[in-house]
Design an enzyme around this catalytic site. Structure first.
Site, short mmCIF file in Angstrom:
data_model
loop_
_atom_site.label_atom_id
_atom_site.label_comp_id
_atom_site.label_asym_id
_atom_site.label_seq_id
_atom_site.Cartn_x
_atom_site.Cartn_y
_atom_site.Cartn_z
N TYR A 106 0.83 -1.20 0.00
CA TYR A 106 0.00 0.00 0.00
C TYR A 106 0.87 1.25 0.00
O TYR A 106 1.96 1.27 0.59
CB TYR A 106 -0.90 0.03 1.24
CG TYR A 106 -2.04 -0.96 1.19
CD1 TYR A 106 -3.24 -0.63 0.57
CD2 TYR A 106 -1.92 -2.21 1.78
CE1 TYR A 106 -4.30 -1.53 0.53
CE2 TYR A 106 -2.97 -3.12 1.74
CZ TYR A 106 -4.15 -2.77 1.12
OH TYR A 106 -5.19 -3.66 1.07
N TYR A 145 -0.23 -9.90 -0.12
CA TYR A 145 0.77 -9.36 0.80
C TYR A 145 0.72 -10.08 2.14
O TYR A 145 -0.31 -10.61 2.54
CB TYR A 145 0.58 -7.86 0.99
CG TYR A 145 -0.77 -7.44 1.53
CD1 TYR A 145 -1.06 -7.49 2.89
CD2 TYR A 145 -1.77 -6.96 0.67
CE1 TYR A 145 -2.29 -7.10 3.39
CE2 TYR A 145 -3.00 -6.57 1.16
CZ TYR A 145 -3.25 -6.64 2.51
OH TYR A 145 -4.47 -6.25 3.00
N ARG A 155 -2.56 -12.33 2.50
CA ARG A 155 -3.91 -11.97 2.07
C ARG A 155 -4.07 -12.21 0.58
O ARG A 155 -3.20 -11.88 -0.21
CB ARG A 155 -4.18 -10.48 2.33
CG ARG A 155 -4.19 -10.02 3.74
CD ARG A 155 -5.52 -10.13 4.50
NE ARG A 155 -6.65 -10.72 3.89
CZ ARG A 155 -7.73 -10.05 3.44
NH1 ARG A 155 -7.77 -8.74 3.54
NH2 ARG A 155 -8.76 -10.67 2.93
N HIS A 158 -6.96 -8.28 -3.38
CA HIS A 158 -8.31 -7.74 -3.20
C HIS A 158 -8.30 -6.22 -3.37
O HIS A 158 -7.25 -5.58 -3.29
CB HIS A 158 -8.85 -8.10 -1.82
CG HIS A 158 -8.02 -7.58 -0.69
ND1 HIS A 158 -6.88 -8.22 -0.24
CD2 HIS A 158 -8.14 -6.47 0.09
CE1 HIS A 158 -6.34 -7.52 0.75
NE2 HIS A 158 -7.09 -6.45 0.97
N HIS A 160 -10.45 -2.87 -1.77
CA HIS A 160 -11.41 -2.39 -0.79
C HIS A 160 -12.40 -1.44 -1.46
O HIS A 160 -12.00 -0.58 -2.26
CB HIS A 160 -10.70 -1.63 0.33
CG HIS A 160 -9.75 -2.48 1.12
ND1 HIS A 160 -10.12 -3.14 2.27
CD2 HIS A 160 -8.44 -2.76 0.93
CE1 HIS A 160 -9.09 -3.80 2.76
NE2 HIS A 160 -8.05 -3.59 1.96
#
Length: 240
Positions: A106, A145, A155, A158, A160
């Protein structure tokens, strides 16, 4: 977004995630431990968020634009409709997305895992739904990640999603996943949703009709705000 949403699927299994799910370790610290407090809606701040059609630029929906160079990774288009429990379109709703880059990192100071940042990709965008309830984003397919929930925890890739109703108090947050991810069976967040049908509703469909030749692959994912087919949301509340 003022409809009453179902907490259970048609088969009787919980359609929303378990708030206290031991494999998802931080849920033990974050789930409510006291009964809900009943409040008078007239005493709440119900004014709309500070946005309007003049505040949301069409380019806000293109996460690959606005930088000196091209972002690294697989360019994708994600589109779908926001509908209520009866399938009616929900128009004029603010849809926001945020995500990791192609390497699974991120663009945020809190993310310090050793994967490269992309100077041409911030990973956040927004748009307003059209009269037929449609949204559309151009972005980069995120990478998986690590997240330290347990040993060797990763994870699934994806994106959000955040949706606003007519007021800040009506915000819903959820996640969209990609088909065929090998990490699904290993992810406690994904599996905190007991009902397999509800889990499947979080997975987008590859749609070759959405794909643009020589440019981007395409995915379609609809969001249902209420009723038995309601899309899972992170707050798990019955009132949306």
């Amino acid at each position: 977004m003022n409809a009453i949403a179902a907490d259970y699927s048609a088969g009787g299994a919980p359609a929303q995630p378990l708030l206290d799910y031991p494999p998802y370790r931080s849920s033990a610290l974050r789930h409510p431990k006291n009964p809900r407090i009943i409040v008078d809606p007239d005493e709440l701040e119900l004014s709309a968020p500070c946005f309007g059609r003049q505040d949301v630029d069409p380019l806000d929906a293109d996460l690959t634009a606005g930088h000196p160079g091209e972002p690294i990774g697989e360019r994708i288009i994600v589109t779908g409709r926001v509908v209520d429990g009866s399938g009616r379109p929900v128009a004029g709703q603010l849809v926001e997305i945020w995500q990791a880059n192609a390497s699974g990192r991120y663009h945020h100071h809190g993310d310090q895992h050793p994967a490269p940042l992309d100077p041409n990709f911030v990973g956040a965008g927004r748009c307003l739904t059209t009269p037929d309830g449609r949204y559309r984003f151009t972005t980069i397919k995120p990478g998986p990640y690590p997240w330290r929930n347990h040993r060797n925890a990763w994870r699934p890739a994806h994106i959000h999603f955040s949706l606003f109703g007519t007021a800040v108090t009506q915000r819903l947050v959820t996640q969209m996943y990609f088909p065929g991810d090998p990490l699904f069976g290993l992810d406690p967040i994904f599996n905190s949703i007991v009902d397999p049908v509800a889990r499947q509703q979080l997975i987008a469909d590859y749609d070759h009709e959405v794909t643009e030749p020589e440019f981007a692959t395409g995915y379609r994912w609809d969001i249902v705000l209420s009723g038995p087919a309601r899309t899972w949301t992170e707050n798990g509340d019955a009132q949306s």
